[in-house]
Scaffold this motif. Structure first.
Motif, PDB file in Angstrom:
ATOM      1  N   VAL A   5      29.291  27.866  38.847  1.00 23.50           N
ATOM      2  CA  VAL A   5      28.751  26.900  39.822  1.00 23.50           C
ATOM      3  C   VAL A   5      29.493  26.929  41.148  1.00 23.50           C
ATOM      4  O   VAL A   5      29.034  26.321  42.112  1.00 23.50           O
ATOM      5  CB  VAL A   5      28.770  25.433  39.344  1.00 23.50           C
ATOM      6  CG1 VAL A   5      27.778  25.176  38.263  1.00 23.50           C
ATOM      7  CG2 VAL A   5      30.143  24.985  38.966  1.00 23.50           C
ATOM      8  N   LEU A   6      30.643  27.589  41.172  1.00 25.89           N
ATOM      9  CA  LEU A   6      31.370  27.655  42.437  1.00 25.89           C
ATOM     10  C   LEU A   6      30.793  28.794  43.268  1.00 25.89           C
ATOM     11  O   LEU A   6      30.778  29.942  42.836  1.00 25.89           O
ATOM     12  CB  LEU A   6      32.856  27.904  42.182  1.00 25.89           C
ATOM     13  CG  LEU A   6      33.557  26.807  41.388  1.00 25.89           C
ATOM     14  CD1 LEU A   6      34.981  27.244  41.054  1.00 25.89           C
ATOM     15  CD2 LEU A   6      33.575  25.509  42.161  1.00 25.89           C
ATOM     16  N   LEU A   7      30.298  28.485  44.449  1.00 23.79           N
ATOM     17  CA  LEU A   7      29.718  29.544  45.281  1.00 23.79           C
ATOM     18  C   LEU A   7      30.815  30.470  45.802  1.00 23.79           C
ATOM     19  O   LEU A   7      30.561  31.598  46.176  1.00 23.79           O
ATOM     20  CB  LEU A   7      28.920  28.934  46.433  1.00 23.79           C
ATOM     21  CG  LEU A   7      27.565  28.365  45.987  1.00 23.79           C
ATOM     22  CD1 LEU A   7      26.912  27.561  47.082  1.00 23.79           C
ATOM     23  CD2 LEU A   7      26.630  29.463  45.522  1.00 23.79           C
ATOM     24  N   VAL A  41      40.100  33.067  42.661  1.00 29.55           N
ATOM     25  CA  VAL A  41      40.862  34.295  42.426  1.00 29.55           C
ATOM     26  C   VAL A  41      41.589  34.147  41.098  1.00 29.55           C
ATOM     27  O   VAL A  41      42.449  33.285  40.943  1.00 29.55           O
ATOM     28  CB  VAL A  41      41.897  34.520  43.549  1.00 29.55           C
ATOM     29  CG1 VAL A  41      42.652  35.825  43.323  1.00 29.55           C
ATOM     30  CG2 VAL A  41      41.212  34.538  44.908  1.00 29.55           C
ATOM     31  N   LYS A  42      41.197  34.937  40.118  1.00 26.81           N
ATOM     32  CA  LYS A  42      41.946  34.968  38.865  1.00 26.81           C
ATOM     33  C   LYS A  42      41.736  36.325  38.210  1.00 26.81           C
ATOM     34  O   LYS A  42      40.980  37.150  38.722  1.00 26.81           O
ATOM     35  CB  LYS A  42      41.562  33.816  37.954  1.00 26.81           C
ATOM     36  CG  LYS A  42      40.101  33.684  37.632  1.00 26.81           C
ATOM     37  CD  LYS A  42      39.952  32.386  36.876  1.00 26.81           C
ATOM     38  CE  LYS A  42      38.694  32.334  36.037  1.00 26.81           C
ATOM     39  NZ  LYS A  42      38.553  31.054  35.364  1.00 26.81           N
ATOM     40  N   ALA A  43      42.412  36.550  37.087  1.00 28.24           N
ATOM     41  CA  ALA A  43      42.424  37.891  36.500  1.00 28.24           C
ATOM     42  C   ALA A  43      41.025  38.506  36.416  1.00 28.24           C
ATOM     43  O   ALA A  43      40.822  39.654  36.805  1.00 28.24           O
ATOM     44  CB  ALA A  43      43.065  37.824  35.118  1.00 28.24           C
ATOM     45  N   VAL A  95      38.853  42.292  40.623  1.00 29.63           N
ATOM     46  CA  VAL A  95      38.069  43.428  41.108  1.00 29.63           C
ATOM     47  C   VAL A  95      37.086  42.956  42.182  1.00 29.63           C
ATOM     48  O   VAL A  95      36.901  43.593  43.214  1.00 29.63           O
ATOM     49  CB  VAL A  95      37.317  44.099  39.939  1.00 29.63           C
ATOM     50  CG1 VAL A  95      36.394  45.182  40.465  1.00 29.63           C
ATOM     51  CG2 VAL A  95      38.310  44.680  38.947  1.00 29.63           C
ATOM     52  N   LEU A  96      36.474  41.796  41.927  1.00 29.33           N
ATOM     53  CA  LEU A  96      35.517  41.234  42.881  1.00 29.33           C
ATOM     54  C   LEU A  96      36.171  40.974  44.238  1.00 29.33           C
ATOM     55  O   LEU A  96      35.630  41.302  45.284  1.00 29.33           O
ATOM     56  CB  LEU A  96      34.971  39.924  42.307  1.00 29.33           C
ATOM     57  CG  LEU A  96      34.004  39.131  43.168  1.00 29.33           C
ATOM     58  CD1 LEU A  96      32.685  39.842  43.270  1.00 29.33           C
ATOM     59  CD2 LEU A  96      33.817  37.734  42.592  1.00 29.33           C
ATOM     60  N   TRP A  97      37.369  40.384  44.186  1.00 26.91           N
ATOM     61  CA  TRP A  97      38.032  40.001  45.429  1.00 26.91           C
ATOM     62  C   TRP A  97      38.673  41.175  46.147  1.00 26.91           C
ATOM     63  O   TRP A  97      38.604  41.288  47.361  1.00 26.91           O
ATOM     64  CB  TRP A  97      39.104  38.940  45.152  1.00 26.91           C
ATOM     65  CG  TRP A  97      38.554  37.562  45.122  1.00 26.91           C
ATOM     66  CD1 TRP A  97      38.198  36.843  44.013  1.00 26.91           C
ATOM     67  CD2 TRP A  97      38.266  36.722  46.237  1.00 26.91           C
ATOM     68  NE1 TRP A  97      37.711  35.626  44.369  1.00 26.91           N
ATOM     69  CE2 TRP A  97      37.742  35.511  45.730  1.00 26.91           C
ATOM     70  CE3 TRP A  97      38.395  36.868  47.619  1.00 26.91           C
ATOM     71  CZ2 TRP A  97      37.345  34.456  46.553  1.00 26.91           C
ATOM     72  CZ3 TRP A  97      38.004  35.812  48.432  1.00 26.91           C
ATOM     73  CH2 TRP A  97      37.482  34.628  47.903  1.00 26.91           C
ATOM     74  N   PHE A  98      39.334  42.040  45.365  1.00 31.84           N
ATOM     75  CA  PHE A  98      40.143  43.079  46.014  1.00 31.84           C
ATOM     76  C   PHE A  98      39.562  44.483  45.881  1.00 31.84           C
ATOM     77  O   PHE A  98      40.031  45.393  46.540  1.00 31.84           O
ATOM     78  CB  PHE A  98      41.578  43.024  45.485  1.00 31.84           C
ATOM     79  CG  PHE A  98      42.205  41.679  45.757  1.00 31.84           C
ATOM     80  CD1 PHE A  98      42.500  41.299  47.069  1.00 31.84           C
ATOM     81  CD2 PHE A  98      42.446  40.786  44.725  1.00 31.84           C
ATOM     82  CE1 PHE A  98      43.043  40.052  47.331  1.00 31.84           C
ATOM     83  CE2 PHE A  98      42.997  39.533  44.991  1.00 31.84           C
ATOM     84  CZ  PHE A  98      43.291  39.168  46.292  1.00 31.84           C
TER      85      PHE A  98
END
Lengths: 178, 140
Positions: free
Chosen positions: B92-94, B98-100, B104-107
């Motif tokens: 639900v968070l658009l 950042v977590k394990a 990959v999604l973030w970095f």
């Protein structure tokens, strides 16, 4: 060595193709519930019109039960309704109902009067308090709760004879042993 | 002419496109502002690419009301968001946290851009060396 480097893009393409084609088969409308293997959320809902008792967390205690979110406005609920009646008549498992977001106080009770009431207890949920507590995104949804009050499974969409026999009944049998 | 232009300009005004009904708005403007900010970050689980602030879905409306009720009851912004996440998950968070599982999604894009940059540097360095070698041969 250098010659092999030319194949790197091809290999990458292959990896991406596998990754994305796997994603194509997934239905984004089916959300995995975070409540699986968690305690039933605290909730307490008033009775629907014409009934004297609503439903709260304590009512589900010490038994394997299904909690079914339904509404007379929900066409898929019409589809599963006869099967829930069947479950009740055969005494398979108690089904508790959350009557979600009826447009008026009479709509739910009228529908149940017309087609039969498969529920042990029903809570009225016009403002989605119960639905949000259970993390519901659409109706019908059915939660399988074991006798320790832990939600073990969530089924989205109507329960039918086929998915009952194939998937849900075996799950229920596992829960009975817990 | 000037009038006509003004009238046309009015039609071009970007109208605020949000789904909040007048009846839902809190009297306290500070609380309302917080509610709007929270709602903008929460995904509507019915129409999944809209926030509950944008969505006309019934469930989105009920969630907006719930967010406001909890704020009025004195909950912090984080507590309200945490409650909704505890029911619907990080989905639900658009803006995914950042977590394990989301590294990959973030970095991932940064890493891929770095690999690309490295490739470019290597390519141009080799070109330069090549050019230098040719120059040397020609020069001889």
């Amino acid at each position: 060595m250098n010659r092999l480097m030319y194949y790197v893009p091809l290999v990458l393409l292959g990896i991406l193709a596998v990754y994305f084609s796997a994603g194509l088969g997934r239905n984004p409308a089916t959300l995995e519930s975070v409540l699986i293997n968690q305690q039933v959320p605290e909730f307490s809902l008033p009775p629907i019109e014409g009934s004297s008792k609503g439903i709260a967390k304590v009512d589900l205690k010490d038994q394997v039960v299904l909690v079914n979110i339904f509404g007379s406005w929900c066409k898929a609920c019409w589809i599963e309704h006869p099967f829930l009646i069947d479950l009740k008549e055969k005494g398979v498992v108690p089904v508790y109902g959350i009557n979600w977001r009826e447009s008026n106080r009479q709509a739910g009770p009228r529908w149940l009067k017309k087609f039969g009431d498969p529920y042990t207890l029903i809570g009225d949920d016009p403002k989605s308090k119960g639905a949000i507590a259970f993390g519901v995104s659409g109706a019908p949804e059915t939660f399988f709760v074991n006798k320790h009050g832990i939600i073990r499974y969530k089924h989205m969409g109507p329960i039918t004879e086929q998915n009952w026999n194939d998937t849900l009944k075996p799950i229920l049998e596992v829960l009975r042993k817990e | 002419m000037k009038q006509l232009f003004l009238i046309l300009a009015i039609f071009l005004l970007p109208l605020a496109a949000n789904a909040v009904n007048p009846g839902e708005i809190l009297k306290d403007p500070v609380l309302e502002k917080r509610a709007r900010a929270i709602s903008k970050g929460l995904r509507c689980v019915v129409c999944q690419n809209q926030s509950i602030d944008d969505s006309d879905a019934q469930l989105a409306r009920d969630l907006r009301v719930l967010v406001r009720e909890q704020l009025v009851a004195g909950d912090s912004d984080q507590a309200v968001v945490d409650y909704v996440v505890s029911r619907y998950g990080d989905f639900v968070l658009l803006r995914p946290p950042v977590k394990a599982a989301t590294l990959v999604l973030w970095f991932g894009p940064v890493v891929i851009a770095l690999i690309g940059a490295m490739g470019l540097v290597l390519f141009f360095r080799r070109q330069k060396r090549y050019a230098a070698e040719i120059n040397k041969e020609v020069g001889e």
